[in-house]
Design an enzyme around this catalytic site. Sequence first.
Site, PDB file in Angstrom:
ATOM      1  N   SER A   1      41.171  56.952 -10.467  1.00 44.10           N
ATOM      2  CA  SER A   1      39.715  57.564 -10.197  1.00 44.10           C
ATOM      3  C   SER A   1      38.990  57.546 -11.431  1.00 44.10           C
ATOM      4  O   SER A   1      39.642  57.407 -12.439  1.00 44.10           O
ATOM      5  CB  SER A   1      39.722  58.690  -9.451  1.00 44.10           C
ATOM      6  OG  SER A   1      38.243  59.257  -9.687  1.00 44.10           O
TER       7      SER A   1
ATOM      8  N   TYR B   1      42.703  67.600 -10.342  1.00 44.73           N
ATOM      9  CA  TYR B   1      42.437  66.285  -9.677  1.00 44.73           C
ATOM     10  C   TYR B   1      42.414  65.206 -10.954  1.00 44.73           C
ATOM     11  O   TYR B   1      43.058  64.426 -11.029  1.00 44.73           O
ATOM     12  CB  TYR B   1      41.259  66.251  -8.845  1.00 44.73           C
ATOM     13  CG  TYR B   1      41.069  64.865  -8.259  1.00 44.73           C
ATOM     14  CD1 TYR B   1      40.148  64.047  -9.055  1.00 44.73           C
ATOM     15  CD2 TYR B   1      41.685  64.520  -7.102  1.00 44.73           C
ATOM     16  CE1 TYR B   1      40.021  62.770  -8.522  1.00 44.73           C
ATOM     17  CE2 TYR B   1      41.447  63.136  -6.546  1.00 44.73           C
ATOM     18  CZ  TYR B   1      40.518  62.343  -7.472  1.00 44.73           C
ATOM     19  OH  TYR B   1      40.177  61.081  -6.682  1.00 44.73           O
TER      20      TYR B   1
END
Length: 257
Positions: A147, A160
């Site tokens: 990501s 995350y």
Amino acid sequence: MFLPSFDLEGKTAIVSGAGRGIGRAIAIGLAEAGANVALLSRTEEDLKETSSVIENLGRKTLVLPTDVTKRDQVHNSISAVSSEWGKIDILVNNAGMNIRSKALEATDEEWQTIMDTNLKSAFMMSQEAGKIMKDQNAGGKIINIASVAGQVALRTGVVYAATKAALMQMTKVLAMEWGQYGINVNSIGPWYFKTPLTEKLLADEAYVQDILAVTPLKRIGELPELVGPVVFLSSDAGNYVTGQTLFVDGGMTIHGF
Ligand SMILES: NC(=O)C1=CN([C@@H]2O[C@H](COP(=O)(O)OP(=O)(O)OC[C@H]3O[C@@H](n4cnc5c(N)ncnc54)[C@H](O)[C@@H]3O)[C@@H](O)[C@H]2O)C=CC1
Ligand SMILES: C[C@H](O)[C@@H]1OC(=O)[C@H](O)[C@@H]1O
């Protein structure tokens, strides 16, 4: 001839999180490019829906309900693919989740769940598939779905972000160690794409405007635009690319001021 093949005819692929969202799109896209695809996630019904689409394309699937945070289930599912199809050419570590807590509110349980789902699972899947790629089919392609959150600071949760940064670094080290076995290891770094993970956020117009303000292409990506780079890295066209993270982000990670 200077155009290598993007064709995946005869290849076998494994995709985690293939029941919905990005994983389903990648699984279908790999099948459209010619691969047979083993589908892993915890929800068999979702996997069967993905399988139905792929089998209508004339490709084979294996529906393998698996919690990829559990070593025994990962081992059994990857062994099943090797037993059924004799080889593993492509592994896509896509399964992931997020709990968007502020740093001061993040709990130990949240830490463990996000770490196990996003990072430990990819390492275990890569170990299990990597052994087979090394010993049985002289190489393969591993693609980790990271990501932009692993590259730049987002408001979507520190835990995350840490998993995605670690995933990109794991990509480099595995690429260095396994290149001698003909195994390419790369990551894809998406910005926002509309999936069940993000649909609530992307329904908020003000939030979308915040996204577009830092996105040079001024739009949210479409899932086929993520699948194309995955097919490239899975194919012969990507044979000399390894250890890299390809950001598929509308330019977001280069946006400055
Ligand atoms: N949607 C987006 O905008 C972005 C997504 N990503 C990453 O892309 C990947 C896929 O995300 P989405 O498709 O949006 O999410 P999603 O929530 O729509 O799908 C995630 C998939 O992973 C599966 N999964 C979750 N935990 C699992 C477990 N323990 N065992 C097996 N399967 C499990 C779910 O069942 C589901 O099929 C994730 O790694 C996410 O971090 C990265 C950047 C942006
Ligand atoms: C870009 C991020 O990965 C994205 O942000 C979120 O809130 C979701 O968790 C997605 O993963």
